[in-house]
Write a protein that holds these residues in place. Structure first.
Motif: not given
Length: 296
Positions: A13-20, A9-11, A67-72, A1-4
């Motif tokens: 933000a949640v990872a860096e905030a450490e909470g949904v 970016l949502t992932f 995570l590093p891919y999302a940051r890039r 499936m295609k990744i948007h």
């Protein structure tokens, strides 16, 4: 499936905030909307990215690896936003213009100078001389012509309009007998009895004059042919014959020549044309240059 991208970016933000919930507040989204994006991303990847831990979350090995891919991705999008802002503010970009020699030298330079002064970061490219063939017209942002281009030769995204009108006159040395007599105009029958200095075959002025002579039922005589405006000026000044030039061009230079009106009393006029992209296809630089052009 295609990744948007929005899911990544949502992932992030949640990872860096450490909470949904905290990630949702950071994104200014509802928590159900954020949870749905995370669910869709994990479904596309085929494995979980985080686990709930108390009031927060803990990334899985897959989540830590992603995570590093999302940051890039975020960094790349920020660079694109910065690039877009620079272009919108005309701090970056280009403007590619093609124009015939006469139009470039006597009708465009002052406008280009004002644009350059106001927007020095925009790269200007000006091609002068014969216009490109039909296949490469679309490689330029703006084209200025001395004659109308057939509609079927224009790229689909470009349109053509009459830009301005100017009068053509005969030019001759100041010591020519007609000038000494104080004449203000000359008929074609008289002109054609004189030697004529013609511009090169692709000159719009030449073709306009030839068409007027043919319309009068006369035949043009060819004695001297030169290439370029400066060569025409020098040949006429040297007494090789009568030439033809634009009134506006003569107003902008100090040639040691006199001029006579053609086809008295109305005069002989020509129209200059502008080829430009349709509104939806115009860059910011093109739109601003056109505003400057038509404001004067």
């Amino acid at each position: 499936m295609k990744i948007h991208a929005e899911e990544l970016l949502t992932f992030l933000a949640v990872a860096e905030a450490e909470g949904v919930g905290r990630g949702a507040r950071m994104l200014q989204r509802s928590q159900p909307a954020v949870s749905e994006r995370l669910r869709a991303l994990q479904l596309s990847l085929g494995e979980p990215l985080y686990q709930r831990s108390g009031r927060g979350i803990k990334l899985t090995a897959a989540g830590e690896s992603l995570l590093p891919y999302a940051r890039r991705l975020r960094e790349s999008l920020e660079e694109v936003e910065s690039w877009s802002a620079r272009r919108q503010n005309l701090q970056e970009g280009s403007l590619r213009i093609a124009a015939t020699n006469t139009v470039a030298n006597y009708f465009l330079m002052e406008h280009l100078a004002r644009f350059r002064s106001a927007y020095p970061s925009i790269q200007l490219q000006l091609k002068t001389g014969p216009l490109p063939d039909a296949l490469s017209l679309g490689s330029w942002d703006l084209l200025f012509t001395e004659e109308q281009i057939a509609a079927d030769h224009l790229p689909q995204h470009m349109e053509q309009e009459a830009w301005r009108e100017d009068e053509l006159v005969a030019i001759l040395p100041r010591d020519h007998p007609w000038v000494q007599e104080g004449r203000q105009s000359a008929r074609w029958e008289e002109i054609l009895q004189q030697p004529i200095v013609w511009r090169e075959a692709h000159s719009g002025i030449r073709r306009r004059v030839e068409a007027a002579i043919a319309h009068a039922g006369l035949c043009a005589r060819y004695s001297v042919e030169v290439t370029g405006v400066e060569a025409l000026r020098d040949a006429v000044a040297a007494g090789l014959g009568i030439g033809f030039a634009s009134v506006e061009a003569l107003d902008k230079v100090r040639w040691p020549l006199a001029s006579l009106r053609l086809e008295p009393p109305r005069g002989l006029f020509w129209t200059l044309f502008l080829i430009r992209p349709q509104r939806d296809f115009q860059s910011r630089a093109v739109r601003v240059f056109l505003q400057l052009l038509f404001s004067h």
